[in-house]
Design a protein around this motif. Sequence first.
Motif, short mmCIF file in Angstrom:
data_model
loop_
_atom_site.label_atom_id
_atom_site.label_comp_id
_atom_site.label_asym_id
_atom_site.label_seq_id
_atom_site.Cartn_x
_atom_site.Cartn_y
_atom_site.Cartn_z
N GLY A 35 50.39 42.53 42.67
CA GLY A 35 51.33 41.85 43.56
C GLY A 35 52.77 42.26 43.25
N ALA B 214 40.20 46.08 47.83
CA ALA B 214 40.72 44.74 48.14
C ALA B 214 40.75 43.94 46.85
N ALA B 215 41.86 43.25 46.60
CA ALA B 215 41.99 42.53 45.32
C ALA B 215 43.01 41.42 45.45
N VAL C 156 31.07 44.21 45.45
CA VAL C 156 31.80 42.95 45.47
C VAL C 156 31.74 42.32 44.08
N VAL D 291 44.53 49.84 50.59
CA VAL D 291 44.54 48.68 49.69
C VAL D 291 44.95 47.45 50.49
N VAL D 292 44.23 46.35 50.26
CA VAL D 292 44.53 45.10 50.95
C VAL D 292 44.35 43.96 49.96
N ARG D 293 44.83 42.79 50.33
CA ARG D 293 44.70 41.62 49.47
C ARG D 293 43.43 40.85 49.84
N ALA D 294 42.73 40.34 48.85
CA ALA D 294 41.53 39.53 49.08
C ALA D 294 41.32 38.64 47.87
N ASP D 295 40.51 37.59 48.01
CA ASP D 295 40.28 36.68 46.89
C ASP D 295 39.42 37.32 45.79
N THR E 23 36.98 43.74 45.85
CA THR E 23 35.95 44.33 46.71
C THR E 23 36.28 45.81 46.87
#
Lengths: 318, 318
Positions: free
Chosen positions: B5, B94-95, B52, B127-131, B134
């Motif tokens: 972040g 994704a993270a 995942v 790259v993307v944000r995810a909970d 993945t």
Amino acid sequence: MSTIGDLGEFGLIARVTARFPQTDDVILGPGDDAAVVRADDRRVVATTDLLVEGRHFRRDWSGARDVGHKAAAQNLSDIAAMGARPTALLLGFAAPGDLPAEWADGFAEGLSAECAAAGAAVVGGDVVRADAVTIAITALGDLGGRAPVRRDGARPGDAVAVIGDLGLSAAGFALLRAGAVEPGPCLDAHLRPAPPYAEGPRAAEFGATAMLDVSDGLVQDLGHIAEASGVAVELDGAALRPDPALERAVERLAGLGVATRGPLDLMLAGGEDHALAATFPAVGGVPEGWTRIGSVTAGSGLALDGEPLSAAGWDHFA
Amino acid sequence: MSTIGDLGEFGLIARVTARFPQTDDVILGPGDDAAVVRADDRRVVATTDLLVEGRHFRRDWSGARDVGHKAAAQNLSDIAAMGARPTALLLGFAAPGDLPAEWADGFAEGLSAECAAAGAAVVGGDVVRADAVTIAITALGDLGGRAPVRRDGARPGDAVAVIGDLGLSAAGFALLRAGAVEPGPCLDAHLRPAPPYAEGPRAAEFGATAMLDVSDGLVQDLGHIAEASGVAVELDGAALRPDPALERAVERLAGLGVATRGPLDLMLAGGEDHALAATFPAVGGVPEGWTRIGSVTAGSGLALDGEPLSAAGWDHFA
């Protein structure tokens, strides 16, 4: 109502795969360790994107078919933006076991329909279980003997031009957030962007010196061309004429009491439209149907009618 | 300790991309709308997989480098299983924003090292944000003029052969669950499978009639060959000799009081080893280094020393 958990991994694969017609580019489609796709050009163009539920789409706003269309469109558009013809798409699909099988069906149908619009086939994939619906798409394409149109080829004197929607997707997103869900061009642009796929190869043949898919917002994306090419971009505000649907959407938002940017700001900063932006040599103009919106000059950065613009778009972690 | 972040989307991309050396197969690497990769054969082999967190790996069991190695290996192995040489890999990542930047670094290093072992390069990604962390991987490969080795080409009379680990990954997984975390061949096989990449093209040149990557367990995967080819597979129990490390792991598990399958069962049903299994015409034997474990016969299904076997492997939604 059956769920994908009821179907099981192999049942879900069989059911979804039945919705993926193959094309002449496919030598071996789904069902083996890997697919085999024609690459007559002896080069293959490849790009990948992830879409995560709650971040890139909401199941209460987007129907399953919408998500399928959009997931395919944003990747196929990246192929077109290199000047290539999309040939194939691979799908990674992660979802909770309680996802309705109907949702998976609709998603597969939307994905398949968007591929058909671009001339591509879904040739393979993977399904796994996860807490959030997560979609990974890889698209492949063929350059047909053309050089790839990169971001770093813009030269001072080039014309800057665009084709496709600008700002409509961002306005559609604002309308959805405001609860205004009646169908219209802006909602359509947000839920099911319709990139001008054929214009990518056409621009390459016309001599485009740089090109990209406008996904993060026009200013941010033209900023990528300026930075990679070591040039400046001067935009002409008078050439950036808003679509009437965009103007109506901004009025509707104002009527709903929602603070919103004006049409020009939405055209400059709104993302996810998947228009194409390109630069063309000064002599020769721009291809028919494209709109010339400015010029490449020596220097760095972007300006609108002489005023500097800062990149304002999407940063997924900022 | 900085997080992804803190780095932001473009910072993270720049940092990770610096760890991806390119190869002669790469015409255009990361940084544009799409990559361009050589496909001298005029066909491209392509496969995709999702991993995942919490389902395919645990960050407390697998180090970041391990996850990178494994994510690459399971896709590159699918390319080899078609008889192709891996050329390129695309990464969707994704993270959560609080993921340590060091974890992303280690992951990228593992991914890159595994690609280097297979001769491939990481050419692009998203790259993307995810909970949950993945990871979506797509691997590409080149057939070098050979026909792809599919699942449906096995014929009665063919020899069935394997190369690579069988059962070690499942034993490693059982050890981790039992809290036995000391390094050893079974833990290594689970955390960092080392598929015999070069054996895929070699088997194709030797005349393999069918081949696949053993990812779901030998019985389930040979079942795919039997079903697709419309044949039966007879396995010879005496030929399925457990690796001494597998026998030791089973003893260790018993010593820990953990109920576990025996070595032969783990070889038959254990997944994620990424060995290669193939069928070869009866005349000519099997390539050096491969182990003949049975024969293809007329009929359907699998048997071990004459006793029917049911497919017992992984089904992600069952």
